[in-house]
Design a protein around this motif. Structure first.
Motif, PDB file in Angstrom:
ATOM      1  N   ILE A  34       0.842  -1.198   0.000  1.00  0.00           N
ATOM      2  CA  ILE A  34       0.000   0.000   0.000  1.00  0.00           C
ATOM      3  C   ILE A  34       0.877   1.248   0.000  1.00  0.00           C
ATOM      4  CG2 ILE A  34      -1.617   1.332   1.428  1.00  0.00           C
ATOM      5  CD1 ILE A  34      -2.791  -1.519   2.226  1.00  0.00           C
ATOM      6  N   GLU A  35       1.896   1.241   0.823  1.00  0.00           N
ATOM      7  CA  GLU A  35       2.788   2.401   0.903  1.00  0.00           C
ATOM      8  C   GLU A  35       3.628   2.573  -0.360  1.00  0.00           C
ATOM      9  OE1 GLU A  35       5.788   4.537   4.049  1.00  0.00           O
ATOM     10  OE2 GLU A  35       5.260   2.448   4.376  1.00  0.00           O
ATOM     11  N   ASN A  36       3.888   1.493  -1.051  1.00  0.00           N
ATOM     12  CA  ASN A  36       4.762   1.537  -2.223  1.00  0.00           C
ATOM     13  C   ASN A  36       4.018   1.641  -3.553  1.00  0.00           C
ATOM     14  OD1 ASN A  36       7.344   1.472  -0.969  1.00  0.00           O
ATOM     15  ND2 ASN A  36       6.904  -0.634  -0.377  1.00  0.00           N
ATOM     16  N   GLY A  37       2.733   2.000  -3.523  1.00  0.00           N
ATOM     17  CA  GLY A  37       2.036   2.264  -4.779  1.00  0.00           C
ATOM     18  C   GLY A  37       0.650   1.660  -4.908  1.00  0.00           C
ATOM     19  N   GLU A  38       0.236   0.865  -3.941  1.00  0.00           N
ATOM     20  CA  GLU A  38      -1.074   0.211  -4.037  1.00  0.00           C
ATOM     21  C   GLU A  38      -2.164   0.894  -3.215  1.00  0.00           C
ATOM     22  OE1 GLU A  38      -1.989  -2.321  -6.115  1.00  0.00           O
ATOM     23  OE2 GLU A  38      -0.019  -1.902  -6.959  1.00  0.00           O
ATOM     24  N   PHE A  39      -1.904   2.102  -2.724  1.00  0.00           N
ATOM     25  CA  PHE A  39      -2.872   2.823  -1.888  1.00  0.00           C
ATOM     26  C   PHE A  39      -4.235   2.927  -2.564  1.00  0.00           C
ATOM     27  CE2 PHE A  39      -4.327   7.310  -0.720  1.00  0.00           C
ATOM     28  CZ  PHE A  39      -5.005   6.919   0.419  1.00  0.00           C
ATOM     29  N   VAL A  40      -4.276   3.510  -3.717  1.00  0.00           N
ATOM     30  CA  VAL A  40      -5.546   3.714  -4.420  1.00  0.00           C
ATOM     31  C   VAL A  40      -6.152   2.372  -4.835  1.00  0.00           C
ATOM     32  CG1 VAL A  40      -6.563   4.651  -6.536  1.00  0.00           C
ATOM     33  CG2 VAL A  40      -5.021   6.059  -5.165  1.00  0.00           C
ATOM     34  N   ASN A  41      -5.340   1.486  -5.395  1.00  0.00           N
ATOM     35  CA  ASN A  41      -5.866   0.196  -5.832  1.00  0.00           C
ATOM     36  C   ASN A  41      -6.414  -0.632  -4.682  1.00  0.00           C
ATOM     37  OD1 ASN A  41      -5.453   0.539  -8.594  1.00  0.00           O
ATOM     38  ND2 ASN A  41      -3.330  -0.122  -8.432  1.00  0.00           N
ATOM     39  N   ALA A  42      -5.788  -0.559  -3.508  1.00  0.00           N
ATOM     40  CA  ALA A  42      -6.290  -1.289  -2.349  1.00  0.00           C
ATOM     41  C   ALA A  42      -7.678  -0.782  -1.963  1.00  0.00           C
ATOM     42  CB  ALA A  42      -5.326  -1.168  -1.170  1.00  0.00           C
ATOM     43  N   MET A  43      -7.862   0.534  -1.969  1.00  0.00           N
ATOM     44  CA  MET A  43      -9.187   1.092  -1.661  1.00  0.00           C
ATOM     45  C   MET A  43     -10.198   0.670  -2.728  1.00  0.00           C
ATOM     46  SD  MET A  43      -8.466   4.896  -0.063  1.00  0.00           S
ATOM     47  CE  MET A  43      -7.736   5.579  -1.554  1.00  0.00           C
ATOM     48  N   PHE A  44      -9.800   0.745  -4.005  1.00  0.00           N
ATOM     49  CA  PHE A  44     -10.694   0.371  -5.098  1.00  0.00           C
ATOM     50  C   PHE A  44     -11.116  -1.097  -4.997  1.00  0.00           C
ATOM     51  CE2 PHE A  44      -9.219   3.734  -8.447  1.00  0.00           C
ATOM     52  CZ  PHE A  44      -9.759   4.735  -7.672  1.00  0.00           C
ATOM     53  N   LYS A  45     -10.181  -1.988  -4.664  1.00  0.00           N
ATOM     54  CA  LYS A  45     -10.511  -3.416  -4.546  1.00  0.00           C
ATOM     55  C   LYS A  45     -11.576  -3.642  -3.477  1.00  0.00           C
ATOM     56  CE  LYS A  45      -5.908  -5.072  -5.731  1.00  0.00           C
ATOM     57  NZ  LYS A  45      -4.715  -5.732  -5.161  1.00  0.00           N
ATOM     58  N   ILE A  46     -11.383  -3.013  -2.336  1.00  0.00           N
ATOM     59  CA  ILE A  46     -12.342  -3.176  -1.231  1.00  0.00           C
ATOM     60  C   ILE A  46     -13.700  -2.630  -1.639  1.00  0.00           C
ATOM     61  CG2 ILE A  46     -12.905  -2.425   1.113  1.00  0.00           C
ATOM     62  CD1 ILE A  46      -9.771  -2.403   1.575  1.00  0.00           C
ATOM     63  N   LEU A  47     -13.717  -1.435  -2.197  1.00  0.00           N
ATOM     64  CA  LEU A  47     -14.991  -0.824  -2.584  1.00  0.00           C
ATOM     65  C   LEU A  47     -15.654  -1.586  -3.721  1.00  0.00           C
ATOM     66  CD1 LEU A  47     -13.967   2.924  -2.246  1.00  0.00           C
ATOM     67  CD2 LEU A  47     -15.407   1.588  -0.690  1.00  0.00           C
ATOM     68  N   SER A  48     -14.866  -2.167  -4.619  1.00  0.00           N
ATOM     69  CA  SER A  48     -15.436  -2.978  -5.703  1.00  0.00           C
ATOM     70  C   SER A  48     -16.164  -4.191  -5.150  1.00  0.00           C
ATOM     71  CB  SER A  48     -14.335  -3.460  -6.654  1.00  0.00           C
ATOM     72  OG  SER A  48     -13.854  -2.409  -7.421  1.00  0.00           O
ATOM     73  N   VAL A  49     -15.577  -4.806  -4.152  1.00  0.00           N
ATOM     74  CA  VAL A  49     -16.216  -5.970  -3.518  1.00  0.00           C
ATOM     75  C   VAL A  49     -17.525  -5.547  -2.875  1.00  0.00           C
ATOM     76  CG1 VAL A  49     -15.996  -7.607  -1.604  1.00  0.00           C
ATOM     77  CG2 VAL A  49     -14.081  -7.271  -3.166  1.00  0.00           C
ATOM     78  N   GLU A  50     -17.494  -4.449  -2.165  1.00  0.00           N
ATOM     79  CA  GLU A  50     -18.681  -4.008  -1.431  1.00  0.00           C
ATOM     80  C   GLU A  50     -19.780  -3.454  -2.331  1.00  0.00           C
ATOM     81  OE1 GLU A  50     -19.266  -4.400   2.072  1.00  0.00           O
ATOM     82  OE2 GLU A  50     -17.691  -5.787   1.467  1.00  0.00           O
ATOM     83  N   PHE A  51     -19.410  -2.825  -3.437  1.00  0.00           N
ATOM     84  CA  PHE A  51     -20.384  -2.205  -4.332  1.00  0.00           C
ATOM     85  C   PHE A  51     -20.608  -2.992  -5.614  1.00  0.00           C
ATOM     86  CE2 PHE A  51     -19.311   1.601  -1.848  1.00  0.00           C
ATOM     87  CZ  PHE A  51     -20.563   2.147  -1.657  1.00  0.00           C
ATOM     88  N   ASN A  52     -19.947  -4.131  -5.769  1.00  0.00           N
ATOM     89  CA  ASN A  52     -20.012  -4.889  -7.021  1.00  0.00           C
ATOM     90  C   ASN A  52     -19.611  -4.012  -8.206  1.00  0.00           C
ATOM     91  OD1 ASN A  52     -20.901  -7.333  -5.855  1.00  0.00           O
ATOM     92  ND2 ASN A  52     -22.963  -6.484  -5.698  1.00  0.00           N
ATOM     93  N   GLY A  53     -18.556  -3.256  -8.035  1.00  0.00           N
ATOM     94  CA  GLY A  53     -18.049  -2.344  -9.053  1.00  0.00           C
ATOM     95  C   GLY A  53     -17.839  -0.972  -8.453  1.00  0.00           C
ATOM     96  N   LEU A  54     -17.407  -0.044  -9.273  1.00  0.00           N
ATOM     97  CA  LEU A  54     -17.091   1.294  -8.765  1.00  0.00           C
ATOM     98  C   LEU A  54     -18.017   2.383  -9.294  1.00  0.00           C
ATOM     99  CD1 LEU A  54     -13.194   1.088  -9.025  1.00  0.00           C
ATOM    100  CD2 LEU A  54     -14.592   0.878  -6.963  1.00  0.00           C
ATOM    101  N   ASP A  55     -19.026   2.019 -10.072  1.00  0.00           N
ATOM    102  CA  ASP A  55     -19.901   3.025 -10.677  1.00  0.00           C
ATOM    103  C   ASP A  55     -20.611   3.901  -9.640  1.00  0.00           C
ATOM    104  OD1 ASP A  55     -19.196   2.200 -13.201  1.00  0.00           O
ATOM    105  OD2 ASP A  55     -20.918   0.865 -13.429  1.00  0.00           O
TER     106      ASP A  55
END
Length: 95
Positions: A34-55
């Motif tokens: 997360i500190e080395n470049g995955e900060f945004v992607n880590a948040m997106f992955k979690i939110l994608s799971v919870e929202f079934n996408g990012l729309d």
């Protein structure tokens, strides 16, 4: 500003905990990643799971785009705090 603030302790480790909870123990994003470049992607992955996408959270996704793939050293402290706070607020609305 929080005295002695550091990305690893205030963002990366807590985000790893969220990742373990929402993504799973075998596929979570580590605090180091997360500190080395995955900060945004880590948040997106979690939110994608919870929202079934990012729309549904397009506005948040758009705020994050400029920081996707960037290490913590290239994200302004205030921006990191604001994005992580907004991420936590979004999670609270669905839980």
């Amino acid at each position: 500003m929080i005295e002695n603030w550091n990305f690893h302790g205030y963002v990366a480790i807590p985000l790893e905990v969220y990742s373990r909870k929402y993504i799973g123990e075998t596929t979570y994003d580590s605090a180091n990643a997360i500190e080395n470049g995955e900060f945004v992607n880590a948040m997106f992955k979690i939110l994608s799971v919870e929202f079934n996408g990012l729309d549904e959270i397009k506005e948040f996704v758009d705020k994050c785009r400029d920081y996707e793939g960037k290490p913590a050293s290239q994200i302004p402290i205030e921006t990191a705090i604001d994005l992580f706070d907004e991420f936590k607020q979004i999670l609270q609305t669905i839980n």
